[in-house]
Design a protein around this motif. Structure first.
Motif, PDB file in Angstrom:
ATOM      1  N   GLU A  35       0.750  -1.077   0.021  1.00 57.69           N
ATOM      2  CA  GLU A  35       0.057  -0.029   0.047  1.00 57.69           C
ATOM      3  C   GLU A  35       0.850   1.235   0.064  1.00 57.69           C
ATOM      4  O   GLU A  35       1.821   1.338   0.567  1.00 57.69           O
ATOM      5  N   ASP A  36       0.642   2.249  -0.745  1.00 58.67           N
ATOM      6  CA  ASP A  36       1.255   3.447  -0.850  1.00 58.67           C
ATOM      7  C   ASP A  36       0.415   4.712  -0.186  1.00 58.67           C
ATOM      8  O   ASP A  36      -0.731   4.576  -0.331  1.00 58.67           O
ATOM      9  N   ILE A  37       1.174   5.396   0.629  1.00 59.24           N
ATOM     10  CA  ILE A  37       0.531   6.541   1.229  1.00 59.24           C
ATOM     11  C   ILE A  37       1.253   7.932   0.948  1.00 59.24           C
ATOM     12  O   ILE A  37       2.594   7.804   1.114  1.00 59.24           O
ATOM     13  N   GLU A  38       0.586   8.861   0.715  1.00 61.79           N
ATOM     14  CA  GLU A  38       1.180  10.009   0.413  1.00 61.79           C
ATOM     15  C   GLU A  38       1.340  10.720   1.812  1.00 61.79           C
ATOM     16  O   GLU A  38       0.435  10.829   2.534  1.00 61.79           O
ATOM     17  N   LEU A  39       2.665  11.151   1.755  1.00 57.85           N
ATOM     18  CA  LEU A  39       3.175  11.750   3.136  1.00 57.85           C
ATOM     19  C   LEU A  39       3.344  13.533   2.967  1.00 57.85           C
ATOM     20  O   LEU A  39       3.072  13.839   4.072  1.00 57.85           O
ATOM     21  N   GLY A  40       3.156  13.968   1.910  1.00 55.38           N
ATOM     22  CA  GLY A  40       3.533  15.347   1.733  1.00 55.38           C
ATOM     23  C   GLY A  40       4.552  15.720   2.615  1.00 55.38           C
ATOM     24  O   GLY A  40       5.498  15.356   2.724  1.00 55.38           O
ATOM     25  N   SER A  41       4.356  16.814   3.260  1.00 55.02           N
ATOM     26  CA  SER A  41       5.369  17.513   3.985  1.00 55.02           C
ATOM     27  C   SER A  41       5.538  16.750   5.475  1.00 55.02           C
ATOM     28  O   SER A  41       6.554  17.069   6.130  1.00 55.02           O
ATOM     29  N   ALA A  42       4.958  15.809   5.793  1.00 45.75           N
ATOM     30  CA  ALA A  42       5.060  14.992   7.015  1.00 45.75           C
ATOM     31  C   ALA A  42       6.084  13.825   6.552  1.00 45.75           C
ATOM     32  O   ALA A  42       6.094  13.168   7.738  1.00 45.75           O
ATOM     33  N   THR A  43       6.556  13.836   5.581  1.00 46.26           N
ATOM     34  CA  THR A  43       7.628  12.772   5.183  1.00 46.26           C
ATOM     35  C   THR A  43       8.844  12.663   6.514  1.00 46.26           C
ATOM     36  O   THR A  43       9.034  11.670   7.019  1.00 46.26           O
ATOM     37  N   ALA A  44       9.299  13.768   6.589  1.00 47.93           N
ATOM     38  CA  ALA A  44      10.415  13.585   7.803  1.00 47.93           C
ATOM     39  C   ALA A  44       9.871  13.022   8.954  1.00 47.93           C
ATOM     40  O   ALA A  44      10.613  12.382   9.812  1.00 47.93           O
ATOM     41  N   ALA A  45       8.531  13.415   9.503  1.00 44.92           N
ATOM     42  CA  ALA A  45       8.238  12.813  10.576  1.00 44.92           C
ATOM     43  C   ALA A  45       7.782  11.739  10.495  1.00 44.92           C
ATOM     44  O   ALA A  45       8.177  10.980  11.604  1.00 44.92           O
ATOM     45  N   LYS A  64       7.560  -4.099   6.055  1.00 41.62           N
ATOM     46  CA  LYS A  64       8.401  -3.378   5.429  1.00 41.62           C
ATOM     47  C   LYS A  64       7.925  -1.902   5.052  1.00 41.62           C
ATOM     48  O   LYS A  64       6.839  -2.173   4.462  1.00 41.62           O
ATOM     49  N   VAL A  65       8.562  -1.032   5.591  1.00 39.92           N
ATOM     50  CA  VAL A  65       8.206   0.456   5.121  1.00 39.92           C
ATOM     51  C   VAL A  65       9.279   0.830   4.258  1.00 39.92           C
ATOM     52  O   VAL A  65      10.601   0.976   4.928  1.00 39.92           O
ATOM     53  N   ASN A  66       8.929   1.451   3.123  1.00 38.15           N
ATOM     54  CA  ASN A  66      10.102   2.082   2.233  1.00 38.15           C
ATOM     55  C   ASN A  66       9.373   3.416   1.983  1.00 38.15           C
ATOM     56  O   ASN A  66       8.413   3.620   1.215  1.00 38.15           O
ATOM     57  N   VAL A  67      10.225   4.555   2.411  1.00 40.93           N
ATOM     58  CA  VAL A  67       9.873   5.925   2.156  1.00 40.93           C
ATOM     59  C   VAL A  67      10.747   6.484   1.084  1.00 40.93           C
ATOM     60  O   VAL A  67      11.823   6.266   1.023  1.00 40.93           O
ATOM     61  N   ARG A  68      10.119   6.965   0.003  1.00 41.47           N
ATOM     62  CA  ARG A  68      10.591   7.676  -0.971  1.00 41.47           C
ATOM     63  C   ARG A  68      10.479   9.352  -0.582  1.00 41.47           C
ATOM     64  O   ARG A  68       9.456   9.855  -1.094  1.00 41.47           O
ATOM     65  N   SER A  69      11.625   9.613   0.135  1.00 44.37           N
ATOM     66  CA  SER A  69      11.626  11.106   0.467  1.00 44.37           C
ATOM     67  C   SER A  69      11.023  12.023  -0.847  1.00 44.37           C
ATOM     68  O   SER A  69      10.621  13.042  -0.591  1.00 44.37           O
ATOM     69  N   GLU A  70      11.886  11.900  -2.059  1.00 43.59           N
ATOM     70  CA  GLU A  70      11.817  12.808  -2.852  1.00 43.59           C
ATOM     71  C   GLU A  70      10.190  12.894  -3.509  1.00 43.59           C
ATOM     72  O   GLU A  70       9.864  13.544  -4.188  1.00 43.59           O
ATOM     73  N   LEU A  71       9.567  11.582  -3.510  1.00 45.10           N
ATOM     74  CA  LEU A  71       8.223  11.597  -3.786  1.00 45.10           C
ATOM     75  C   LEU A  71       7.316  11.834  -2.858  1.00 45.10           C
ATOM     76  O   LEU A  71       6.049  12.029  -3.061  1.00 45.10           O
ATOM     77  N   GLU A  91      -0.724   7.251   9.208  1.00 48.40           N
ATOM     78  CA  GLU A  91      -1.909   8.210   9.240  1.00 48.40           C
ATOM     79  C   GLU A  91      -1.982   9.186  10.231  1.00 48.40           C
ATOM     80  O   GLU A  91      -2.055  10.320  10.220  1.00 48.40           O
ATOM     81  N   ALA A  92      -1.854   8.472  11.528  1.00 53.53           N
ATOM     82  CA  ALA A  92      -1.982   9.296  12.853  1.00 53.53           C
ATOM     83  C   ALA A  92      -0.642  10.402  12.906  1.00 53.53           C
ATOM     84  O   ALA A  92      -0.597  11.502  13.581  1.00 53.53           O
ATOM     85  N   ILE A  93       0.391   9.970  12.050  1.00 51.71           N
ATOM     86  CA  ILE A  93       1.501  11.033  12.059  1.00 51.71           C
ATOM     87  C   ILE A  93       1.172  12.023  11.076  1.00 51.71           C
ATOM     88  O   ILE A  93       1.464  13.145  11.327  1.00 51.71           O
ATOM     89  N   VAL A  94       0.678  11.735  10.004  1.00 54.36           N
ATOM     90  CA  VAL A  94       0.599  12.620   8.723  1.00 54.36           C
ATOM     91  C   VAL A  94      -0.579  13.571   9.011  1.00 54.36           C
ATOM     92  O   VAL A  94      -0.497  14.779   8.613  1.00 54.36           O
ATOM     93  N   LYS A  95      -1.707  13.032   9.435  1.00 53.29           N
ATOM     94  CA  LYS A  95      -2.892  13.719   9.377  1.00 53.29           C
ATOM     95  C   LYS A  95      -2.785  15.075  10.066  1.00 53.29           C
ATOM     96  O   LYS A  95      -3.145  16.099   9.520  1.00 53.29           O
ATOM     97  N   PRO A  96      -2.420  15.277  11.445  1.00 52.89           N
ATOM     98  CA  PRO A  96      -2.311  16.486  12.076  1.00 52.89           C
ATOM     99  C   PRO A  96      -1.368  17.587  11.468  1.00 52.89           C
ATOM    100  O   PRO A  96      -1.705  18.660  11.587  1.00 52.89           O
ATOM    101  N   ILE A  97      -0.358  17.028  10.938  1.00 47.36           N
ATOM    102  CA  ILE A  97       0.786  18.068  10.151  1.00 47.36           C
ATOM    103  C   ILE A  97      -0.082  18.660   9.021  1.00 47.36           C
ATOM    104  O   ILE A  97       0.086  19.631   8.548  1.00 47.36           O
ATOM    105  N   LEU A  98      -0.621  17.712   8.026  1.00 45.63           N
ATOM    106  CA  LEU A  98      -1.217  18.212   6.745  1.00 45.63           C
ATOM    107  C   LEU A  98      -2.400  19.059   7.062  1.00 45.63           C
ATOM    108  O   LEU A  98      -2.689  19.864   6.647  1.00 45.63           O
TER     109      LEU A  98
END
Length: 130
Positions: A35-45, A64-71, A91-98
Motif C-alpha cells: 500500500e502506498d501512502i502520500e506523506l506530503g510535508s510530513a515525510t520527515a516526521a 516493510k516500510v519504504n519511504v521515498r523522500s523525493e516523492l 496516518e496518525a503522524i501525517v494527518k495532524p501535520i497536513l
C-alpha cells in the motif's frame, strides 16, 4: 558505485534487480499486499531521526516500510492486517501535520483577501494608544 560482473544475461538481471531495489520496489510474498501512502510535508516526521520511526513501525507491525523522500510517498508491504495497522499509525503522524498546513494556508488566504478577523482598518481601530 556498484560493479556488476558476470555473463551478459546475469549482469542485466542483476542491474534490473539493483534498479528495482533503488526504486523501492519489493517482491511480494504469498499473501502479502503493498500500500502506498502520500506523506506530503510530513515525510520527515514519518521517517524520524535517523529512520527511527520507520524501524519502530517495521518492528511493531511486522511490515516493510519504504519511504521515498523525493516523492513524499511511503510503501508498506506485508500481510493485509499488518499493513492496515501500520497505515493507521502512519496516518496518525501525517494527518495532524497536513491539517495544520491546510489551516495555515486558509488563514494566509484570508489575510491576503482581507477577510481575516484579525485585520483592523483604521476606522475600526478603537484601541486609542494601544
Amino acid at each position: 558505485t556498484v560493479s556488476v560482473m558476470g555473463t551478459p544475461e546475469a549482469s542485466e538481471r542483476a542491474r534490473h534487480m539493483l534498479q528495482r531495489a533503488i526504486d523501492g520496489e519489493v517482491e511480494l510474498g504469498p499473501g502479502e499486499v503493498a500500500e502506498d501512502i502520500e506523506l506530503g510535508s510530513a515525510t520527515a516526521a514519518v521517517i524520524g531521526r535517523g529512520g527511527s520511526n520507520v524501524v519502530d513501525l517495521e518492528k511493531r507491525h511486522g511490515v516493510k516500510v519504504n519511504v521515498r523522500s523525493e516523492l513524499q510517498v511511503a510503501r508498506i508491504v506485508g500481510r493485509p492486517e499488518k499493513v492496515a495497522a501500520a497505515t493507521k499509525d502512519i496516518e496518525a503522524i501525517v494527518k495532524p501535520i497536513l491539517d495544520a498546513e491546510k489551516a495555515q494556508k486558509k488563514a494566509d488566504e484570508a489575510v491576503q483577501s482581507g477577510e481575516s478577523a484579525w485585520q483592523v482598518t483604521p476606522e475600526d481601530d478603537d484601541a486609542d494608544g494601544w
